[in-house]
Design an enzyme around this catalytic site. Structure first.
Site, PDB file in Angstrom:
ATOM      1  N   HIS A 154       3.230  -6.303  20.762  1.00 29.05           N
ATOM      2  CA  HIS A 154       4.233  -7.241  20.265  1.00 29.05           C
ATOM      3  C   HIS A 154       5.343  -7.493  21.279  1.00 29.05           C
ATOM      4  O   HIS A 154       6.289  -8.221  20.997  1.00 29.05           O
ATOM      5  CB  HIS A 154       4.816  -6.687  18.945  1.00 29.05           C
ATOM      6  CG  HIS A 154       5.561  -7.690  18.134  1.00 29.05           C
ATOM      7  ND1 HIS A 154       6.901  -7.555  17.852  1.00 29.05           N
ATOM      8  CD2 HIS A 154       5.169  -8.859  17.547  1.00 29.05           C
ATOM      9  CE1 HIS A 154       7.306  -8.568  17.116  1.00 29.05           C
ATOM     10  NE2 HIS A 154       6.273  -9.375  16.919  1.00 29.05           N
ATOM     11  N   LYS A 187       7.549  -8.874  24.411  1.00 32.35           N
ATOM     12  CA  LYS A 187       7.737 -10.126  25.142  1.00 32.35           C
ATOM     13  C   LYS A 187       8.489  -9.786  26.422  1.00 32.35           C
ATOM     14  O   LYS A 187       9.719  -9.649  26.435  1.00 32.35           O
ATOM     15  CB  LYS A 187       8.529 -11.145  24.332  1.00 32.35           C
ATOM     16  CG  LYS A 187       7.799 -11.700  23.111  1.00 32.35           C
ATOM     17  CD  LYS A 187       8.036 -10.874  21.898  1.00 32.35           C
ATOM     18  CE  LYS A 187       7.326 -11.455  20.679  1.00 32.35           C
ATOM     19  NZ  LYS A 187       7.468 -10.589  19.495  1.00 32.35           N
ATOM     20  N   ASP A 219       8.660 -10.110  40.766  1.00 32.83           N
ATOM     21  CA  ASP A 219       8.869  -9.363  42.016  1.00 32.83           C
ATOM     22  C   ASP A 219       9.462  -7.978  41.775  1.00 32.83           C
ATOM     23  O   ASP A 219      10.139  -7.429  42.655  1.00 32.83           O
ATOM     24  CB  ASP A 219       9.768 -10.155  42.981  1.00 32.83           C
ATOM     25  CG  ASP A 219       9.047 -11.349  43.602  1.00 32.83           C
ATOM     26  OD1 ASP A 219       7.803 -11.403  43.523  1.00 32.83           O
ATOM     27  OD2 ASP A 219       9.733 -12.222  44.158  1.00 32.83           O
ATOM     28  N   HIS A 234      13.994 -15.519  14.064  1.00 32.97           N
ATOM     29  CA  HIS A 234      13.034 -14.661  14.752  1.00 32.97           C
ATOM     30  C   HIS A 234      13.733 -13.617  15.614  1.00 32.97           C
ATOM     31  O   HIS A 234      13.093 -12.859  16.337  1.00 32.97           O
ATOM     32  CB  HIS A 234      12.105 -15.523  15.617  1.00 32.97           C
ATOM     33  CG  HIS A 234      10.832 -14.842  15.997  1.00 32.97           C
ATOM     34  ND1 HIS A 234      10.600 -14.336  17.259  1.00 32.97           N
ATOM     35  CD2 HIS A 234       9.725 -14.557  15.273  1.00 32.97           C
ATOM     36  CE1 HIS A 234       9.403 -13.778  17.302  1.00 32.97           C
ATOM     37  NE2 HIS A 234       8.851 -13.892  16.105  1.00 32.97           N
ATOM     38  N   LYS A 274      15.688 -10.301  17.005  1.00 28.42           N
ATOM     39  CA  LYS A 274      15.659  -8.846  16.805  1.00 28.42           C
ATOM     40  C   LYS A 274      16.762  -8.262  17.692  1.00 28.42           C
ATOM     41  O   LYS A 274      16.519  -7.684  18.746  1.00 28.42           O
ATOM     42  CB  LYS A 274      14.309  -8.244  17.210  1.00 28.42           C
ATOM     43  CG  LYS A 274      13.092  -8.894  16.510  1.00 28.42           C
ATOM     44  CD  LYS A 274      12.433  -9.869  17.426  1.00 28.42           C
ATOM     45  CE  LYS A 274      11.053 -10.301  16.981  1.00 28.42           C
ATOM     46  NZ  LYS A 274      10.917 -10.799  15.646  1.00 28.42           N
ATOM     47  N   ASP A 325      30.502  -2.681  17.602  1.00 31.35           N
ATOM     48  CA  ASP A 325      31.847  -2.478  18.168  1.00 31.35           C
ATOM     49  C   ASP A 325      32.063  -3.332  19.416  1.00 31.35           C
ATOM     50  O   ASP A 325      32.527  -2.841  20.464  1.00 31.35           O
ATOM     51  CB  ASP A 325      32.069  -0.998  18.484  1.00 31.35           C
ATOM     52  CG  ASP A 325      32.178  -0.140  17.229  1.00 31.35           C
ATOM     53  OD1 ASP A 325      32.307  -0.713  16.131  1.00 31.35           O
ATOM     54  OD2 ASP A 325      32.115   1.092  17.346  1.00 31.35           O
TER      55      ASP A 325
END
Length: 406
Positions: free
Chosen positions: A115, A117, A122, A311, A313, A318
């Site tokens: 899952h 991404k 380089d 979508h 996450k 603080d």
């Protein structure tokens, strides 16, 4: 609880909202690549603006850059034939993680998805977040969207880019080894495993710092990093003094996370959650709602985002204090992400970054979110309550099949 991950100095970090900000940054980095481009994504779809990424991968490979693209066997399945031919003709190396096979998701072991991404260019520039290779205004299941998905990524320069590249290479070579072994090419399998071991040994970065931001790469897998992301959340919430803001697409927190949020609210921390308000999938939508009651009773604010699919996450804690903390990544706070899938987040301790993320989340809550009222939640129709309980029970039953507790 897993051992704390140290946030190391020497990074620069840029917050990117949506594919509209991420894709141009990715294209610029890939067009400047001299050695390698490594790309992992759950969903790979070259529709509309997604085509700009496919074209950048092609250009890099044509220049002689080593380009690797890894997609998930459920999230993506397989690329469109024309794109697959184009990428292979350009010299892009392509693999599918855990193809479903004839039984699909009927086998619980197939629930362990890739899952993440991630993109590393380089070995120096890291992109990490929740944004798939997918246009903001397009959904493979729902077609055109009236408003863009709300999602985030971060572009990081500094030592953790090396760590991310090593993690990606370990997965890549282990898959190569497994494929060779299945084909009984044992020599190729041995060499691939040696490459994976070499990547593992080189996972510690010696790259010099390029900025003042402290950051850490948080991984979750089923081998060495089983609880790293959840533990980072638990520690940050436990240390919060003023404010916790979490935006999460599929929010079904386990007992530890629920308790941490409730305790934070009880000691006077303002806790705000920005959650999915638009129906996308039955389980994710309905299984989240049974946990609302206890959170609302503790004084936690819940805002549901509905202009488009949420979508994101991400979390920020603080932001205005002396010890700001933020995270951007692929991990939902649900059993699939925290117990089964390969996930990657970046944790950042930097006041400017935390304030930037906070400002975008507060704007979304105030102008695009509907705050849940405790009385209205308690009085929701019996049919809705029944569906919520059914979805929650199905999630727990699925966990039982995998031998997990949550």
């Amino acid at each position: 609880m897993a051992r704390p991950v140290e946030l190391v100095p020497g990074h620069s970090a840029v917050l990117l909202q949506g594919a509209q900000e991420l894709f141009p940054a990715l294209v610029q980095a890939m067009d400047g690549a001299a050695q390698s481009v490594r790309f992992e994504t759950y969903i790979c779809d070259f529709t509309d603006s997604g085509a700009s990424i496919g074209e950048a991968l092609e250009r890099a490979a044509h220049r002689g850059v080593e380009v690797q693209l890894l997609v998930d066997g459920f999230g993506t399945g397989g690329l469109a034939t024309d794109w697959l031919e184009r990428l292979r003709a350009a010299g892009v190396q392509y693999q599918v993680y855990a193809p479903l096979g004839p039984l699909g998701l009927l086998l619980p072991e197939r629930w362990r998805r890739m899952h993440r991404k991630l993109c590393v260019v380089d070995g120096a520039v890291l992109f990490c977040g929740g944004i798939n290779l997918l246009d903001d205004f397009y959904d493979p299941n729902y077609g055109r969207l009236e408003a863009p998905r709300l999602d985030f990524a971060v572009q990081v320069l500094g030592p953790i880019a090396d760590e991310a590249q090593a993690a990606m290479q370990i997965v890549w070579w282990r898959m190569q080894a497994a494929s060779a072994a299945r084909s009984r090419h044992l020599g190729d399998a041995r060499r691939a495993m040696q490459a994976a071991q070499a990547a593992s040994r080189g996972a510690g970065s010696t790259r010099r710092g390029v900025g003042t931001v402290r950051a850490a790469l948080l991984l979750r897998d089923n081998l060495l990093h089983r609880a790293g992301i959840e533990s980072a959340y638990l520690r940050a919430i436990a240390q919060a003094r003023d404010e916790v803001i979490i935006a999460n697409a599929y929010f079904v927190p386990g007992r530890k996370l629920r308790r941490a949020l409730v305790l934070a609210a009880r000691r006077g921390v303002r806790v705000r959650l920005l959650l999915q308000g638009r129906y996308e999938y039955f389980l994710q939508y309905h299984a989240a709602r049974p946990v609302y009651g206890k959170l609302l009773k503790a004084g936690i604010e819940i805002h549901e985002y509905a202009p488009s699919f949420l979508h994101a996450k991400v979390a920020v804690i603080d932001a205005e204090g002396t010890h700001p903390w933020a995270t951007v990544g692929s991990s939902n706070l649900d059993p699939l992400s925290l117990l089964l899938a390969k996930e990657a987040n970046v944790a950042i301790a930097d006041a400017d970054f935390a304030r930037s993320l906070r400002a975008r989340l507060v704007d979304a809550m105030e102008h695009a979110g509907q705050q849940i009222d405790s009385a209205a939640y308690a009085a929701r129709p019996w049919r809705a309550r029944l569906l919520d309980r059914l979805a929650f029970a199905l999630v727990r039953s699925a966990l039982w099949l995998t031998g997990k507790t949550y």
